[in-house]
Enzyme design. Structure first.
Site, mmCIF file in Angstrom:
data_model
loop_
_atom_site.group_PDB
_atom_site.id
_atom_site.type_symbol
_atom_site.label_atom_id
_atom_site.label_comp_id
_atom_site.label_asym_id
_atom_site.label_seq_id
_atom_site.Cartn_x
_atom_site.Cartn_y
_atom_site.Cartn_z
ATOM 1 N N THR A 1 0.832 -1.207 0.000
ATOM 2 C CA THR A 1 0.000 0.000 0.000
ATOM 3 C C THR A 1 0.864 1.253 0.000
ATOM 4 O OG1 THR A 1 -0.085 -0.051 2.398
ATOM 5 C CG2 THR A 1 -1.882 -1.121 1.247
ATOM 6 N N ASP B 1 -4.866 -5.281 9.353
ATOM 7 C CA ASP B 1 -3.547 -5.851 9.530
ATOM 8 C C ASP B 1 -3.484 -6.228 11.005
ATOM 9 O OD1 ASP B 1 -1.099 -6.572 8.689
ATOM 10 O OD2 ASP B 1 -0.348 -4.568 8.276
#
Lengths: 505, 505
Positions: free
Chosen positions: B210, B268
């Site tokens: 990302t 996450d």
């Protein structure tokens, strides 16, 4: 967002049905992909004229599908918007959905507030969630659980994004069975009885999700069920009742999207289940609702404790919407009636309605119990009065008469089809039926072709506790092709025990 | 499963890249679809010669894509298996995956056992999970949490399904930074220092997930990073170190699949993060590992408490695999160095390595600290000795010499590219830098084109606490096209505060 001309592509119809998720097919060397850095799985906004939608990018390489300057959109979007092809589309980055951070909050244990649930459900109904996001939302709700107040808010949010039917001050009676029991097709009988008794029951039913037949699938073998709201209203004004497919009246579009993912996950958590059931009832305008909860080791609800919990949740949430409820726990240990599959179930329903001598008594008994409870609930009469009235209305032919009139009003009564191929499974030895696996029985009917092939399914011939002789028929598989019949029999003969036959107890 | 000829279709290459999920495109009127009842989203088994794979059905209508008797498979499978087209494929129903019932167990609060995790991860690595299933697994692990022992089992399972590099009895040193800090590109400097000191550091790095650049993206502007295990081993035998892309050595294939879905969900969770990091270290053969945990309001780890928790979990799980660890909490309040984006970061790395006068001192300091800690850990020497050695090795040019030799061994050193277009953002008034938003800074670099366009990104010119004059440059955006530059500036000028300038404190 940059609105420069360079972001423009020409739409080509590819005919690819990606189901729930809208997919934008773009060449991997497309100038828009390159300049905007649109990687695989990127969520983008697609603008076409005044329409704006959200899609997931899938890259396409080579010249087979798309020429330079072309892009494709999955089939669902075409059907919804009626494009002709060659429309110009503009593709831009999608801003992060705020509601996804609320889903993440739920994952990590935060309670969802009413505005948050409203945002989430609005985004889902607008098809802004990918399957990955939908799965995360459902899993988070299952893992963290939903409080009653969250479930009320979820239900309200689902109602808000769909159509809602207004019946004025009329009492609207309804019933719902929390599935899992093959052949449990009481709905058409209950509608016929209570409508014949003068109550208003505009029933919307679902098609099969994971089962071999939904009520709408079964009913479709007897009459059209694809009615819009205006037609449905005309039927109900004329006959007090109808049995139509809920999907064509778009009562809870967010729920329809969520159910497809729940099906893939095979999870069905209480909060989602309650919101799913009640959002459709509220949207349909129900005021009095009887809920049938079959309990059995291989039914959807496996223990009385689970049934108590789910029943209380249903009652509490329904109360918040001023719906009067009666909860009926029923036996979920074996199939109801004989047929499993649209046409075979329709045959059983007809035999109960026209009081045939060989009509399955368990199906009749269940339908009368539910109709009676509904009459008691709506009348506020003492328990028992409704049951007696329901039985009389069925046995004196008034329910059968009403059912035929409803079918006529829905577009004309039909003869259910019958299948070309049959084969029976026989008892391998003498004994007593100890247990029946409802799930495997349902699977068998599906392998035979139900519900997509309406005539396909299973006729189930025995009951728990029945004494069997070696070689006696246990069940008969009905299929439209020899291949389907063999396919189903592969499953039943080689691998799975559906009926356990043991020593007499 | 029926293996009749009637289930056979001819394979056609459509060029559609569906990324993570293997999709089987079938005509909705295809005889196999009809006879097997293959609805949308059905998971099927596809057999092609000796190869068997799992796919999700997408229906295709009309004759544009597929003729009768044809079926398509998504691009990933073609690349993996090297088909030519016109192969015959056999499609059959997929038995329910047992491991999915274990995922459901986790959703409803059951602890996952070692064999269960092993089953789940094997099925994931074999690409048997759809995106929906992957999202449910990740969400369940995040919502219910993973115990240390579950995380150990998850890590082991991930290692078991990938390649593993055996370095014999050699001490293998490694470092890992738990991301989120733009420009924090210490890895190449640390490798150069410790390799020059005689330690073995075969570093595998990731590409950006990302972020605007992963270490592999940055390194690729300086030398080839796409090395297979044999070539990587030759580089390490010659130079003690390397910096290659981990994806080309296939160390943790299940993790690569999970990360794609975590990215879409932007979650996450600790257990997954620890297993993801350590599975790759174990597979790479690491014995001594320094972990850098930058803490800051807009970094990945937002508080010291979170850093303590994650650090303890990393240490405990690493211990179970006999990996010696040192955890370093570092400042995560602002970017490191000046460049953000592959080539701009490479420029900073080079300036530190060759001791340029204008080299960013914070990047140098961080690299020396990590290299020093790694030397102390591997030598079991007193804290401080390593730091001194690392600093000397950098300042006397030995690290720079080693870095050039490593680049040569990997295939030859390159000059990082520079971008065609630049534009600076200027301070709107006098004041002091109060805060810097790392996330928005990273987003800006990505909008400019990083990491896909290696020369693109942001040069960041100011530090926290710095006194600024009105009109002074805060940052410069680098882009390869005018459109990308404008696109990035849309974001920075109109909408988001990246640098907060306030009164002197």
């Amino acid at each position: 967002m940059s609105n420069t001309k360079s972001n423009t592509l020409r739409l080509k119809r590819l005919g690819i049905d990606t189901h729930g998720e809208t997919v934008l097919f773009m060449r991997d060397d497309c100038h828009v992909c390159l300049s905007e850095g649109l990687a695989q799985h990127t969520r983008v906004q697609v603008d076409i004229g005044q329409t704006s939608l959200v899609a997931t990018v899938n890259h396409v390489s080579g010249n087979i599908l798309l020429q330079r300057g072309e892009a494709g959109l999955s089939e669902h979007a075409w059907r919804q918007h009626g494009w002709m092809g060659d429309e110009l589309i503009r593709v831009s980055h999608l801003d992060a959905l705020n509601s996804l951070s609320q889903v993440r909050g739920k994952i990590f244990g935060k309670r969802l507030t009413q505005p948050q649930l409203s945002n989430i459900i609005s985004d889902i109904a607008a098809k802004k969630y990918s399957n990955i996001h939908l799965a995360a939302f459902l899993t988070a709700c299952a893992a963290r659980g939903l409080e009653i107040s969250e479930t009320v808010d979820l239900t309200q949010s689902m109602v808000d994004v769909g159509q809602r039917i207004d019946w004025g001050n009329t009492k609207i009676v309804d019933k719902h069975c929390v599935g899992g029991l093959p052949g449990n097709r009481t709905t058409p009988i209950v509608v016929a009885i209570v409508a014949a008794c003068g109550f208003t029951m505009p029933k919307t039913s679902s098609r099969a999700i994971t089962s071999p037949a939904g009520t709408a699938d079964m009913m479709e073998t007897l009459a059209p069920v694809d009615l819009d709201i205006a037609t449905m209203r005309r039927v109900v004004e004329k006959e007090n009742g109808c049995i139509v497919w809920g999907g064509s009246v778009d009562l809870s579009p967010a729920d329809d999207i969520l159910i497809a993912v729940e099906r893939a996950l095979e999870i069905d958590s209480e909060g989602q289940l309650v919101a799913s059931i009640l959002s459709k009832k509220i949207a349909a305008g129900s005021t009095h609702l009887v809920l049938d909860l079959p309990v059995g080791a291989t039914a959807k609800i496996r223990s009385l404790k689970d049934a108590e919990f789910l029943g209380k949740m249903l009652r509490d949430v329904a109360n918040a919407f001023d719906i009067k409820t009666a909860i009926i726990q029923s036996d979920g240990s074996q199939p109801v009636g004989r047929g499993i599959g649209p046409a075979l179930e329709a045959r059983d329903v007809l035999s109960v309605l026209n009081n045939a001598v060989d009509a399955p008594q368990d199906l009749k008994q269940r339908a009368v119990t539910l109709a009676g409870a509904l009459i008691d609930l709506a009348e506020k009469s003492k328990s028992g009065g409704g049951n007696q009235l329901a039985l009389e209305t069925l046995e004196n032919g008034k329910a059968w008469n009403k059912f035929q009139r409803i079918c006529d009003a829905q577009g004309g009564m039909r003869q259910p089809p019958s299948a070309a191929y049959h084969q029976s499974l026989k008892a391998a030895h003498n004994g007593v039926v100890h247990s029946i696996d409802n799930r495997r029985l349902a699977k068998l009917a599906k392998l035979a072709g139900a519900p997509d092939v309406p005539a396909a399914g299973v006729d189930f011939h025995v009951r728990l506790g029945e004494v069997l002789q070696n070689g006696q028929d246990l069940l008969t598989v009905h299929a439209q092709t020899k291949a389907a019949l063999e396919y189903a029999f592969d499953y039943v003969s080689a691998r799975k025990v559906i009926v356990e036959i043991g020593e007499p107890k």
